[in-house]
Write a protein that holds these residues in place. Structure first.
Motif, PDB file in Angstrom:
ATOM      1  N   ASP A  27       0.834  -1.206   0.000  1.00 42.88           N
ATOM      2  CA  ASP A  27       0.000   0.000   0.000  1.00 42.88           C
ATOM      3  C   ASP A  27       0.865   1.251   0.000  1.00 42.88           C
ATOM      4  OD1 ASP A  27      -2.235  -1.620   0.073  1.00 42.88           O
ATOM      5  OD2 ASP A  27      -2.511  -1.419   2.251  1.00 42.88           O
ATOM      6  N   LYS A  28       1.931   1.227   0.769  1.00 44.45           N
ATOM      7  CA  LYS A  28       2.804   2.403   0.910  1.00 44.45           C
ATOM      8  C   LYS A  28       3.500   2.764  -0.405  1.00 44.45           C
ATOM      9  CE  LYS A  28       5.749   4.359   4.429  1.00 44.45           C
ATOM     10  NZ  LYS A  28       4.817   5.149   5.216  1.00 44.45           N
ATOM     11  N   ILE A  29       3.948   1.750  -1.151  1.00 48.03           N
ATOM     12  CA  ILE A  29       4.645   2.052  -2.415  1.00 48.03           C
ATOM     13  C   ILE A  29       3.690   2.095  -3.607  1.00 48.03           C
ATOM     14  CG2 ILE A  29       6.838   1.152  -1.593  1.00 48.03           C
ATOM     15  CD1 ILE A  29       6.392  -1.304  -3.412  1.00 48.03           C
ATOM     16  N   GLY A  30       2.431   1.750  -3.400  1.00 47.26           N
ATOM     17  CA  GLY A  30       1.434   1.885  -4.462  1.00 47.26           C
ATOM     18  C   GLY A  30       1.381   0.735  -5.446  1.00 47.26           C
ATOM     19  N   VAL A  31       1.579  -0.478  -4.948  1.00 44.28           N
ATOM     20  CA  VAL A  31       1.423  -1.661  -5.813  1.00 44.28           C
ATOM     21  C   VAL A  31       0.333  -2.545  -5.226  1.00 44.28           C
ATOM     22  CG1 VAL A  31       3.813  -1.644  -6.604  1.00 44.28           C
ATOM     23  CG2 VAL A  31       3.198  -3.028  -4.632  1.00 44.28           C
ATOM     24  N   GLN A  32      -0.163  -3.458  -6.022  1.00 41.89           N
ATOM     25  CA  GLN A  32      -1.189  -4.371  -5.527  1.00 41.89           C
ATOM     26  C   GLN A  32      -0.590  -5.329  -4.508  1.00 41.89           C
ATOM     27  OE1 GLN A  32      -2.948  -6.327  -8.880  1.00 41.89           O
ATOM     28  NE2 GLN A  32      -4.019  -4.496  -9.558  1.00 41.89           N
ATOM     29  N   ARG A  33      -1.389  -5.688  -3.540  1.00 41.51           N
ATOM     30  CA  ARG A  33      -0.929  -6.612  -2.505  1.00 41.51           C
ATOM     31  C   ARG A  33      -0.564  -7.971  -3.101  1.00 41.51           C
ATOM     32  NH1 ARG A  33      -5.158  -5.314   2.442  1.00 41.51           N
ATOM     33  NH2 ARG A  33      -4.467  -3.170   2.724  1.00 41.51           N
ATOM     34  N   SER A  34      -1.288  -8.374  -4.126  1.00 46.01           N
ATOM     35  CA  SER A  34      -0.988  -9.664  -4.762  1.00 46.01           C
ATOM     36  C   SER A  34       0.387  -9.632  -5.426  1.00 46.01           C
ATOM     37  CB  SER A  34      -2.063 -10.017  -5.786  1.00 46.01           C
ATOM     38  OG  SER A  34      -2.138  -9.036  -6.795  1.00 46.01           O
ATOM     39  N   SER A  35       0.783  -8.473  -5.947  1.00 45.45           N
ATOM     40  CA  SER A  35       2.120  -8.347  -6.553  1.00 45.45           C
ATOM     41  C   SER A  35       3.192  -8.604  -5.510  1.00 45.45           C
ATOM     42  CB  SER A  35       2.324  -6.954  -7.131  1.00 45.45           C
ATOM     43  OG  SER A  35       1.399  -6.688  -8.128  1.00 45.45           O
ATOM     44  N   MET A  36       2.988  -8.045  -4.343  1.00 44.38           N
ATOM     45  CA  MET A  36       3.940  -8.226  -3.250  1.00 44.38           C
ATOM     46  C   MET A  36       3.987  -9.691  -2.829  1.00 44.38           C
ATOM     47  SD  MET A  36       5.909  -6.312  -1.565  1.00 44.38           S
ATOM     48  CE  MET A  36       6.948  -6.575  -0.161  1.00 44.38           C
ATOM     49  N   SER A  37       2.818 -10.318  -2.737  1.00 51.58           N
ATOM     50  CA  SER A  37       2.745 -11.728  -2.366  1.00 51.58           C
ATOM     51  C   SER A  37       3.465 -12.603  -3.387  1.00 51.58           C
ATOM     52  CB  SER A  37       1.277 -12.141  -2.260  1.00 51.58           C
ATOM     53  OG  SER A  37       1.165 -13.527  -2.074  1.00 51.58           O
ATOM     54  N   HIS A  38       3.264 -12.303  -4.670  1.00 54.50           N
ATOM     55  CA  HIS A  38       3.908 -13.085  -5.733  1.00 54.50           C
ATOM     56  C   HIS A  38       5.424 -12.912  -5.704  1.00 54.50           C
ATOM     57  CE1 HIS A  38       0.124 -14.347  -7.287  1.00 54.50           C
ATOM     58  NE2 HIS A  38      -0.229 -13.166  -7.759  1.00 54.50           N
ATOM     59  N   LEU A  39       5.886 -11.711  -5.368  1.00 60.24           N
ATOM     60  CA  LEU A  39       7.329 -11.474  -5.275  1.00 60.24           C
ATOM     61  C   LEU A  39       7.929 -12.253  -4.102  1.00 60.24           C
ATOM     62  CD1 LEU A  39       7.574  -7.677  -6.019  1.00 60.24           C
ATOM     63  CD2 LEU A  39       8.717  -9.484  -7.259  1.00 60.24           C
ATOM     64  N   LEU A  40       7.288 -12.156  -2.949  1.00 65.05           N
ATOM     65  CA  LEU A  40       7.821 -12.811  -1.756  1.00 65.05           C
ATOM     66  C   LEU A  40       7.797 -14.332  -1.869  1.00 65.05           C
ATOM     67  CD1 LEU A  40       6.377 -10.502   1.013  1.00 65.05           C
ATOM     68  CD2 LEU A  40       8.771 -10.737   0.327  1.00 65.05           C
ATOM     69  N   SER A  41       6.860 -14.868  -2.632  1.00 60.81           N
ATOM     70  CA  SER A  41       6.797 -16.323  -2.813  1.00 60.81           C
ATOM     71  C   SER A  41       7.776 -16.812  -3.880  1.00 60.81           C
ATOM     72  CB  SER A  41       5.378 -16.748  -3.188  1.00 60.81           C
ATOM     73  OG  SER A  41       5.056 -16.302  -4.494  1.00 60.81           O
ATOM     74  N   GLY A  42       8.345 -15.887  -4.641  1.00 61.01           N
ATOM     75  CA  GLY A  42       9.284 -16.261  -5.697  1.00 61.01           C
ATOM     76  C   GLY A  42       8.601 -16.564  -7.014  1.00 61.01           C
ATOM     77  N   ARG A  43       7.295 -16.359  -7.073  1.00 65.07           N
ATOM     78  CA  ARG A  43       6.559 -16.635  -8.310  1.00 65.07           C
ATOM     79  C   ARG A  43       6.922 -15.639  -9.403  1.00 65.07           C
ATOM     80  NH1 ARG A  43       0.115 -15.825  -9.275  1.00 65.07           N
ATOM     81  NH2 ARG A  43       0.170 -16.212 -11.483  1.00 65.07           N
ATOM     82  N   ASN A  44       7.014 -14.355  -9.027  1.00 60.49           N
ATOM     83  CA  ASN A  44       7.336 -13.300  -9.990  1.00 60.49           C
ATOM     84  C   ASN A  44       8.665 -12.649  -9.656  1.00 60.49           C
ATOM     85  OD1 ASN A  44       4.843 -13.812 -11.078  1.00 60.49           O
ATOM     86  ND2 ASN A  44       3.921 -11.882 -10.443  1.00 60.49           N
ATOM     87  N   LYS A  45       9.276 -12.059 -10.660  1.00 58.85           N
ATOM     88  CA  LYS A  45      10.481 -11.266 -10.469  1.00 58.85           C
ATOM     89  C   LYS A  45      10.079  -9.799 -10.355  1.00 58.85           C
ATOM     90  CE  LYS A  45      13.583 -14.354 -12.904  1.00 58.85           C
ATOM     91  NZ  LYS A  45      14.564 -14.498 -13.971  1.00 58.85           N
ATOM     92  N   PRO A  46      10.876  -8.994  -9.675  1.00 58.18           N
ATOM     93  CA  PRO A  46      10.517  -7.579  -9.526  1.00 58.18           C
ATOM     94  C   PRO A  46      10.648  -6.838 -10.853  1.00 58.18           C
ATOM     95  CG  PRO A  46      12.691  -7.978  -8.639  1.00 58.18           C
ATOM     96  CD  PRO A  46      12.128  -9.319  -9.003  1.00 58.18           C
ATOM     97  N   SER A  47       9.689  -5.967 -11.115  1.00 61.69           N
ATOM     98  CA  SER A  47       9.758  -5.152 -12.320  1.00 61.69           C
ATOM     99  C   SER A  47      10.557  -3.888 -12.022  1.00 61.69           C
ATOM    100  CB  SER A  47       8.350  -4.766 -12.777  1.00 61.69           C
ATOM    101  OG  SER A  47       7.760  -3.888 -11.828  1.00 61.69           O
ATOM    102  N   LEU A  48      10.981  -3.213 -13.060  1.00 61.64           N
ATOM    103  CA  LEU A  48      11.691  -1.946 -12.898  1.00 61.64           C
ATOM    104  C   LEU A  48      10.799  -0.936 -12.182  1.00 61.64           C
ATOM    105  CD1 LEU A  48      14.080  -0.077 -13.382  1.00 61.64           C
ATOM    106  CD2 LEU A  48      13.125   0.414 -15.640  1.00 61.64           C
ATOM    107  N   ASP A  49       9.522  -0.930 -12.526  1.00 57.24           N
ATOM    108  CA  ASP A  49       8.562  -0.027 -11.897  1.00 57.24           C
ATOM    109  C   ASP A  49       8.490  -0.284 -10.396  1.00 57.24           C
ATOM    110  OD1 ASP A  49       6.542   2.014 -12.038  1.00 57.24           O
ATOM    111  OD2 ASP A  49       5.046   0.429 -11.789  1.00 57.24           O
ATOM    112  N   PHE A  50       8.466  -1.535  -9.997  1.00 55.55           N
ATOM    113  CA  PHE A  50       8.415  -1.900  -8.587  1.00 55.55           C
ATOM    114  C   PHE A  50       9.642  -1.379  -7.844  1.00 55.55           C
ATOM    115  CE2 PHE A  50       9.295  -4.859  -5.098  1.00 55.55           C
ATOM    116  CZ  PHE A  50       8.092  -4.842  -4.421  1.00 55.55           C
TER     117      PHE A  50
END
Length: 157
Positions: A27-50
């Protein structure tokens, strides 16, 4: 390339340092909570925007540290990289040096004239045109020949 497991560890260090959980950080950085969850689980890689959103909201996070673990967290004033400095090799490009002063580099898009090739193509074009004309009542608008070297030629009858 960013090692995803190491990035997750650095992201968890950031969360602990600021006393945030994943959803409040998102919420603080303005991304969806699911994006954060996917990053922490290793499912997704961080984008440049993130990454840029993290750096924007938390300026004491060193870009190089969050990306590849080099540098320090929180950012030290001494380790800060000058953003506007341009390396000398970029600032002053070196002109190409050719051994022969009369040498002119080839233009890759310059059409090469080859009379034997043209005659063969014109002969084949007429044969193709006659073959197509006999089988179809439609008129040919243009013929495009593609070569293996990536070039092509367009013929308009």
């Amino acid at each position: 390339m960013v090692n995803i497991e190491d990035f997750i560890k650095r992201l968890e260090i950031i969360l602990d340092y600021y006393g945030l959980n994943a959803s409040s950080f998102a919420d603080k950085i303005g991304v969806q909570r699911s994006s954060m969850s996917h990053l922490l689980s290793g499912r997704n890689k961080p984008s440049l925007d993130f990454i840029l959103k993290i750096i924007e909201v938390f300026p004491d996070i060193d870009l190089y540290w969050v990306l590849n673990g080099k540098g320090s967290f929180p950012k030290n004033e001494n380790n800060e990289v000058a953003i506007n400095s341009i390396p000398e090799e970029i600032e002053k490009p070196i002109a190409p040096i050719f051994p022969n002063k009369n040498f002119i580099p080839e233009d890759l898009f310059l059409e090469v004239e080859n009379t034997n090739e043209k005659k063969s193509i014109e002969k084949n074009t007429v044969e193709i045109k006659n073959t197509i004309s006999n089988t179809s009542s439609e008129e040919i608008e243009k013929i495009v020949l593609f070569y293996k070297n990536g070039t092509f030629k367009v013929y308009t009858p």
